[in-house]
Enzyme design. Structure first.
Site, PDB file in Angstrom:
ATOM      1  N   LYS A  31       4.148   4.470 -11.686  1.00  0.00           N
ATOM      2  CA  LYS A  31       2.653   4.224 -11.505  1.00  0.00           C
ATOM      3  C   LYS A  31       2.152   5.607 -12.344  1.00  0.00           C
ATOM      4  CE  LYS A  31      -1.307   1.222  -9.796  1.00  0.00           C
ATOM      5  NZ  LYS A  31      -1.585   0.346  -8.214  1.00  0.00           N
TER       6      LYS A  31
ATOM      7  N   CYS B  77      -0.420  12.005  -7.348  1.00  0.00           N
ATOM      8  CA  CYS B  77      -1.124  12.875  -5.769  1.00  0.00           C
ATOM      9  C   CYS B  77      -1.158  14.291  -6.275  1.00  0.00           C
ATOM     10  CB  CYS B  77       0.027  11.975  -5.018  1.00  0.00           C
ATOM     11  SG  CYS B  77       1.636  11.024  -4.952  1.00  0.00           S
TER      12      CYS B  77
ATOM     13  N   LYS C 187       0.879  -1.111  -0.277  1.00  0.00           N
ATOM     14  CA  LYS C 187       0.307   0.608   0.359  1.00  0.00           C
ATOM     15  C   LYS C 187       1.159   1.016  -0.074  1.00  0.00           C
ATOM     16  CE  LYS C 187      -3.751   2.123   2.256  1.00  0.00           C
ATOM     17  NZ  LYS C 187      -4.627   2.173   1.330  1.00  0.00           N
TER      18      LYS C 187
ATOM     19  N   GLY D  90      -8.562  -3.675 -13.778  1.00  0.00           N
ATOM     20  CA  GLY D  90      -9.743  -4.359 -14.446  1.00  0.00           C
ATOM     21  C   GLY D  90      -9.640  -6.229 -14.647  1.00  0.00           C
TER      22      GLY D  90
ATOM     23  N   GLY E 190      -5.652  -5.779  -8.802  1.00  0.00           N
ATOM     24  CA  GLY E 190      -5.482  -5.353  -7.942  1.00  0.00           C
ATOM     25  C   GLY E 190      -7.786  -5.518  -6.740  1.00  0.00           C
TER      26      GLY E 190
END
EC number: 1.3.-.-
Lengths: 257, 294
Positions: free
Chosen positions: B167, B132, B48, B242, B263
């Site tokens: 990412k 972010c 995480k 997905g 995920g």
């Protein structure tokens, strides 16, 4: 996930169903009252996330789920037929607290998880039976599973909003009358306004109050951090690992609208 | 059957990686898998997002289900790097698979501090979360600013010699960012994070939830990104979006991904990794090629 065979999925009242799943005894033995499970409802990913349900009862190798159709997931579940195989994950969450001299307050489908508690408290070993059960619903028809609940010999006080059975009004009125006479621990499950009122009563009559909470949740095992309940300390509790039963004094009651 | 993949500085036993945020900090892997299953099926664990200080995350509601998808608004709830190193890392290292730490920062300096802090730890690599807000640039997302991403990757590269992945966000100047990551020294890029999405959670009063959309609903969109990006850059592309079956994973691999992350499927069934790898093997053996259920 485990596999189980649907042995019945019957309508108990408008929108309320009782599902029976046949599963290996060894798995069902690990379930404790207050814990929940997730049922994978559709194989085509819509609804995508398995839905959480409390355990209504366990008889040998049959798991009973009492549920109300409230959305897409429960609607799809109500359409599952006898003989179909479903997948489930559990037991999840913490069991009910091991308390004595307490009352149960259930609103609507909030009664579901207490059946298993009654079953498991018969021998007064790990869990103790409540002194009384207060059970309210909108109408007489929605007061379900009464013959089963009455089997345990515990006094049951009923209420309906329309007065079609029992006291006419809110179940929390009856709980308050009881607390006035005899303040005792409360264990409550039901709609948010009921839980909020119960928490207020707990504070007023200075009794320990446990609330069984509900949120949408995804993983059910503490991975995604999606199912938070705001705490009084200003941080977040996670329903799936810290709950679903919480001490009312730990929760920020503003969350219960 | 050999499924090992080479991602430059990182070699994985299988192409399957557990995506950030979908297995917590990974400390409970052994509750759902045997050690043998972990080592044979999971190429790497991505933790995480970890920040310098603990983050309590966003207020509820944090989740909303959409047709074939899930919107999340978690807010990178995590215990902070110090607690992660003390209480979590020792446990997850024991599983014997590469651990990739996903870093969350709101300033370039924060990413650097986190990377430096992990240098002495036995972690296989870093994954930079650039979806972010950059507080030094008025909160605009790193992923919208190629110059900032270039500076971020170059600076982290200077302090971090092991595997370094970025990412990507699936929105913004995605292709430009992918090329910039390559030029700035990244070893791989993960394509991609969740899609900015909105759910109306109540009509009256009107209430919304804004978050990131994941799940099977986004697969065709991310698959397209993987296909296009993998033609433009030479460093490995790790597909993420997905995947719920072995067939999905194979589609990513055939579309240009060297490895893939799973995920949302972990939230449906924590043992998804086993099922997906089994199906992928069956496809490779030609047992599954006509079935749409694999």
């Amino acid at each position: 996930m485990y596999q189980g065979k649907v042995v019945f999925n019957i309508k108990e009242a408008d929108n309320i169903y009782l599902l029976g799943i046949e599963a290996p005894k060894k798995i069902l033995k690990s379930f404790k009252p207050g814990q929940f499970l997730k049922i994978k409802i559709d194989k085509r990913f819509d609804p995508l996330i398995p839905r959480p349900f409390s355990i209504h009862a366990i008889d040998e190798n049959i798991l009973y789920i009492l549920y109300q159709v409230v959305g897409k997931g429960t609607k799809a579940l109500s359409e599952i037929k006898k003989g179909e195989i479903i997948e489930f994950l559990g037991p999840l969450g913490k069991p009910f607290p091991k308390i004595k001299n307490y009352i149960i307050c259930a609103g609507g489908i909030g009664i579901a998880g207490f059946g298993f508690l009654l079953q498991k408290s018969v021998n007064k070993k790990d869990f103790y039976p409540p002194e009384k059960i207060f059970y309210g619903a909108k109408t007489k028809n929605e007061l379900v599973r009464l013959p089963f609940l009455k089997k345990f010999g515990i006094p049951i006080k009923l209420s309906t909003d329309d007065g079609s059975k029992g006291y006419k009004g809110l179940i929390t009125d009856m709980v308050e009358k009881e607390l006035k006479k005899n303040p005792q621990i409360i264990l409550a499950c039901g709609p948010q306004p009921m839980l909020k009122k119960i928490a207020e009563l707990g504070e007023k009559y200075k009794v320990k109050t446990y609330l069984v909470m509900e949120t949408f949740l995804a993983c059910g095992i503490g991975f995604c951090m999606g199912c938070v309940i705001p705490s009084k300390k200003g941080n977040y509790l996670h329903l799936c690992i810290d709950g679903p039963t919480f001490l009312a004094e730990e929760i920020d009651l503003g969350f219960l609208s | 059957m050999d499924f090992s993949v080479n991602l430059g500085l990182l070699k994985l036993k299988t192409p399957l990686m557990l995506a950030s945020g979908t297995w917590g900090l990974g400390e409970n892997l052994d509750k759902f898998f045997s050690l043998k299953e972990i080592r044979e099926n999971i190429g790497a664990l991505v933790t995480k997002g970890i920040s310098i200080n603990p983050r309590k995350g966003n207020p509820p509601p944090r989740l909303f289900e959409t047709p074939c998808g899930l919107i999340n608004f978690i807010g990178v709830e995590n215990p902070g790097i110090k607690e992660f190193k003390k209480s979590f890392l020792p446990k997850i290292k024991k599983f014997g698979i590469p651990v990739i730490v996903n870093l969350y920062g709101e300033k370039i300096e924060e990413f650097l501090e986190l990377a430096k802090d992990l240098k002495k730890e036995k972690v296989a690599g870093l994954e930079l979360n650039i979806s972010c807000p950059n507080v030094e640039k008025g909160g605009i997302y790193f992923s919208y600013d190629p110059k900032i991403v270039s500076e971020l990757v170059r600076k982290v590269r200077k302090v971090w010699e092991r595997f370094l992945a970025v990412k990507l966000s699936p929105v913004g100047p995605v292709y430009e960012i992918a090329e910039i990551c390559e030029k700035s020294g990244a070893d791989a890029i993960v394509v991609a994070n969740t899609y900015p999405a909105l759910a109306v959670i109540s009509l009256k009063p009107f209430k919304i939830l804004q978050g990131g959309l994941s799940g099977p609903a986004i697969k065709p969109l991310t698959l397209r990104l993987v296909y296009e990006i993998s033609k433009k850059i030479k460093i490995p592309v790790i597909g993420c979006g997905g995947i719920i079956s072995g067939k999905d994973a194979l589609e990513y691999l055939l579309s240009g991904a060297k490895a893939f992350q799973i995920g949302t499927t972990n939230l449906i069934d924590p043992r998804s990794a086993i099922k997906i790898m089994r199906e992928l093997k069956e496809f490779k053996n030609g047992l599954c090629d006509k079935s749409d259920t694999c």
